[in-house]
Every structure is written in structure tokens, then in C-alpha cells.
Design a protein around this motif. Structure first.
Motif, PDB file in Angstrom:
ATOM      1  N   ASN A 152       0.849  -1.188   0.000  1.00 57.77           N
ATOM      2  CA  ASN A 152       0.000   0.000   0.000  1.00 57.77           C
ATOM      3  C   ASN A 152       0.888   1.242   0.000  1.00 57.77           C
ATOM      4  N   ASP A 153       0.306   2.406  -0.144  1.00 61.64           N
ATOM      5  CA  ASP A 153       1.070   3.643  -0.259  1.00 61.64           C
ATOM      6  C   ASP A 153       1.849   3.988   1.008  1.00 61.64           C
ATOM      7  N   VAL A 154       1.324   3.601   2.152  1.00 62.00           N
ATOM      8  CA  VAL A 154       2.046   3.871   3.395  1.00 62.00           C
ATOM      9  C   VAL A 154       3.342   3.060   3.435  1.00 62.00           C
ATOM     10  N   ASP A 155       3.248   1.794   3.034  1.00 61.62           N
ATOM     11  CA  ASP A 155       4.456   0.963   2.988  1.00 61.62           C
ATOM     12  C   ASP A 155       5.463   1.513   1.975  1.00 61.62           C
ATOM     13  N   LYS A 156       4.953   1.942   0.815  1.00 59.70           N
ATOM     14  CA  LYS A 156       5.841   2.506  -0.205  1.00 59.70           C
ATOM     15  C   LYS A 156       6.532   3.777   0.305  1.00 59.70           C
ATOM     16  N   PHE A 157       5.781   4.592   1.011  1.00 57.87           N
ATOM     17  CA  PHE A 157       6.335   5.826   1.567  1.00 57.87           C
ATOM     18  C   PHE A 157       7.404   5.508   2.614  1.00 57.87           C
ATOM     19  N   GLN A 158       7.134   4.478   3.386  1.00 61.79           N
ATOM     20  CA  GLN A 158       8.100   4.062   4.405  1.00 61.79           C
ATOM     21  C   GLN A 158       9.404   3.590   3.759  1.00 61.79           C
ATOM     22  N   TYR A 159       9.268   2.796   2.710  1.00 60.60           N
ATOM     23  CA  TYR A 159      10.460   2.346   1.986  1.00 60.60           C
ATOM     24  C   TYR A 159      11.212   3.536   1.378  1.00 60.60           C
ATOM     25  N   LEU A 160      10.466   4.470   0.817  1.00 61.82           N
ATOM     26  CA  LEU A 160      11.090   5.635   0.189  1.00 61.82           C
ATOM     27  C   LEU A 160      11.885   6.445   1.200  1.00 61.82           C
ATOM     28  N   LYS A 161      11.303   6.687   2.348  1.00 61.67           N
ATOM     29  CA  LYS A 161      11.997   7.448   3.390  1.00 61.67           C
ATOM     30  C   LYS A 161      13.277   6.749   3.848  1.00 61.67           C
ATOM     31  N   SER A 162      13.240   5.436   3.904  1.00 56.13           N
ATOM     32  CA  SER A 162      14.415   4.688   4.386  1.00 56.13           C
ATOM     33  C   SER A 162      15.573   4.713   3.392  1.00 56.13           C
ATOM     34  N   LEU A 163      15.294   5.077   2.139  1.00 54.07           N
ATOM     35  CA  LEU A 163      16.329   5.080   1.108  1.00 54.07           C
ATOM     36  C   LEU A 163      16.841   6.471   0.759  1.00 54.07           C
ATOM     37  N   LEU A 164      16.399   7.470   1.504  1.00 52.66           N
ATOM     38  CA  LEU A 164      16.803   8.844   1.224  1.00 52.66           C
ATOM     39  C   LEU A 164      17.775   9.342   2.286  1.00 52.66           C
ATOM     40  N   GLU A 165      18.752  10.135   1.827  1.00 60.79           N
ATOM     41  CA  GLU A 165      19.737  10.725   2.729  1.00 60.79           C
ATOM     42  C   GLU A 165      19.975  12.168   2.324  1.00 60.79           C
TER      43      GLU A 165
END
Length: 248
Positions: free
Chosen positions: A48-61
Motif C-alpha cells: 500500500n502507499d504507506v508501505d511505499k512511503f516508508q520504503y522511500l523514506k528509508s532510502l533517502l539521505e
């Protein structure tokens, strides 16, 4: 009783787990990052979009993480986060400017025989061109700005060679093609065999240290002591008559 029908056993290879690289804010790496993320996460229908957003945040620096730091982790904010990141780091003009900036920072090559530095310059330029072509940016868009940068980084003699191949106005495609061919020829010549190699010195023996083919008379004792040829004379080490490694 076993049935007569055949059974197809399909063996699936176990693929290694994919690890997505993180994105820290360099526009040059935005498109490779997003294509990997889009394939593995964004288009994954099981998330779902919440999971996708969580993954996205974890890959940003770095600056990339700061760009969406104010967005709460909600389903509706996922699309907003992707939009913000794309506008800031995915702009084609921003990516072009970044590539030219990095190429301008490369050191100037002053020696046409410095093949290592010339190869580095050519490889960096080709990487930039291919990267821009990969996102649909034609060379005509940035060639006018990039060509003078490249020509200003190479030695004068190489610049003259490349200019002869180009038209009245420098064309990036022609310059790159000529640069590649000229460097390939220089690298091939640098790896070529040597025509004459130093021959190994012959061992000392009888004949007063003469080499075969020499037509000389045996030296007198005074000549042997005053001669500058051969190794330093030492009565404890070298023979004054045959120049051999033993006492006279």
C-alpha cells in the motif's frame, strides 16, 4: 498406481535479494535510483502507499531526505513526496548543469602522452553523454556548452587534430568520435613491442674482456691501469689482464 501422464517439474533458481541503493540528492543519480525504486516498490501491487512511503523514506539521505522531511507518513502524502523529489532532482536542465559542472572540475591535461588522464577525461565525458541520452536529452541541447569544456581540457596539439576532423563549428558528436579514435591509436602504439631491446652483457672471459667482432690489440699493462672502460679496478677483486672477477 501411477498415471501414464508425464509430470513437468520446473526448477526455479533462487535469486539473490535485491538491495536498493540510497539516494542522497545528486541529480545525476536520481533517474537510476527512481527506476530501481519504481520497479521494486512503486509498482508492487502487494504494497500500500504507506508501505511505499516508508520504503522511500528509508532510502533517502542528505538533501533528498530533507526535501520530504515535513511530510507525515500517510497514504496521501506518498504521491506528494514523489512529486517533490522529481521536481527538485529529476529536472533535465538541472541534470545537464550538474554534468557540465563535474566535467569542468576535471584537471586539464597538458601532456598529450598522458594517456591515463586523457582516458579518464574521455570516459567521464562519455558517461555524461550516455546518461543524458538515457533520459531523452539530445546532444543538441547541451553540445554547445559541453564541447568548449572538453576542448579546453586537452593539450593544444590534440585540439588541433580534433579540430581538423570537425567542421567550421565544433560538433560534439564529431569531436567525441575523433577523440575516441585518436586516443585508441595512441594507446595501441604505447603497448606496441620495442624494436631493439638492450642485449644482455656477455660474461667476462679470456680475450682481455673483448666482445666478439672487435679488432683490437691486447692492451699493455699501462693501458690497462689507465683505461676508463670496464668496472673500477681493485687489485683485490678484479684482474688487470682479463678484467675478470678475481685477483690479478
Amino acid at each position: 498406481m501411477k498415471s501414464g501422464g508425464s509430470t513437468n517439474n520446473t526448477t526455479h533458481a533462487k535469486l539473490p535479494k535485491l538491495e536498493l541503493k540510497k539516494f542522497s540528492g545528486n541529480p545525476i543519480y536520481w533517474h537510476p535510483f527512481w527506476e530501481s525504486f519504481e520497479s521494486a516498490i512503486d509498482k508492487n501491487t502487494s504494497l500500500n502507499d504507506v508501505d511505499k512511503f516508508q520504503y522511500l523514506k528509508s532510502l533517502l539521505e542528505g538533501s533528498a531526505a530533507q526535501t520530504i522531511s515535513g511530510l507525515a507518513l500517510t497514504s496521501s502524502n506518498y504521491s506528494h513526496a514523489v512529486e517533490l523529489l522529481t521536481k527538485r532532482f529529476g529536472s533535465k536542465q538541472v541534470i545537464i548543469s550538474k554534468h557540465i559542472e563535474l566535467l569542468m572540475q576535471l584537471p586539464k591535461v597538458n601532456d598529450g602522452n598522458d594517456l591515463k588522464q586523457l582516458r579518464q577525461l574521455l570516459d567521464r565525458t562519455e558517461a555524461a553523454v550516455r546518461s543524458l541520452q538515457g533520459i531523452g536529452v539530445p546532444t543538441e541541447t547541451y553540445g554547445t556548452f559541453l564541447t568548449p569544456v572538453i576542448m579546453g581540457k586537452i593539450p593544444q596539439e590534440l585540439r588541433l587534430i580534433l579540430s581538423r576532423e570537425a567542421s567550421d563549428e565544433w560538433d560534439l558528436d564529431t569531436i567525441m568520435k575523433s577523440f575516441t579514435e585518436e586516443l585508441r591509436i595512441r594507446e595501441r602504439c604505447a603497448l606496441g613491442p620495442v624494436n631493439e631491446q638492450e642485449k644482455p652483457k656477455e660474461k667476462h672471459g679470456f680475450g682481455f674482456g673483448f666482445r666478439p667482432g672487435q679488432n683490437r690489440r691486447p692492451p699493455t699493462s699501462s693501458t690497462l691501469f689507465s683505461s676508463n672502460e670496464g668496472p673500477p679496478l681493485n687489485k683485490d677483486t678484479w684482474c688487470t689482464f682479463c678484467n675478470g672477477p678475481h685477483p690479478t
